[in-house]
Design an enzyme around this catalytic site. Structure first.
Site: not given
Length: 190
Positions: A14, A20-22, A165
């Protein structure tokens, strides 16, 4: 890169100007340790970070937006395929109780439409450079598409894939309307 102005100090997670991704921070750490201690050279791929917004109808994306693709590749190289669809499992509860033959579209409630978009680079055999989906389970769909995009998947490869499907993910194997073509991206059947 991740190296700061001090050669033995790196910035990850960060503290960088990035999503901001772990999972991104974890991947950066893994790859940095592999480069520092195992002689590897793989860098973090900042163009293919899959992301999902977990709202009641999820939004997932990986790669470029239309604007980013146009900025990076040029307008002449970008083509956008898109579709609006209603998942099959939503169909029965979204018809009003009185249905008249020939009046189906008037009777269908317009809410809860899903959306899928593939952005391709026309100079690279329509390699998929952006994927966006607004649907149930968009995070699951986007994670799989991220792998395909990292492998260099093209629109032709998506088209040649047999869809499962009835799933929302099946739509990526059927999307064929080019944005701006004048054709309607609305699907009326499964």
């Amino acid at each position: 890169g991740e190296r700061t102005s001090v050669s033995h100090i790196y910035a990850l997670g960060d503290v960088r100007k990035q999503p901001e991704l772990t999972p991104l921070a974890i991947q950066q750490g893994k790859l940095l340790s592999q480069r520092l201690y195992n002689g590897k050279t793989i860098l973090t791929d900042y163009d293919h970070i899959p992301t999902t917004v977990f709202t009641p109808l999820e939004y997932g994306f990986v790669g470029f937006s239309e604007e980013e693709a146009t900025e990076r590749l040029g307008k002449d190289r970008v083509k956008v395929y898109h579709t609006f669809f209603t998942p099959l499992e939503w169909s029965p509860p979204h018809f009003v109780s009185t249905m008249f033959v020939g009046d189906e579209e008037k009777q269908r409630r317009p809410e809860n439409k899903c959306f899928l978009k593939l952005i391709v680079d026309t100079n690279q055999n329509e390699r998929v450079v952006g994927f966006h989906v607004l649907a149930d389970n968009a995070g699951e769909i986007t994670q799989g598409v991220a792998v395909a995009m990292k492998a260099g998947a093209t629109k032709e490869m998506f088209d040649a894939t047999i869809g499962i499907h009835p799933t929302d993910a099946e739509q990526m194997t059927k999307v064929g309307v080019v944005k701006g073509s004048g054709e309607s991206p609305l699907q009326t059947t499964c």
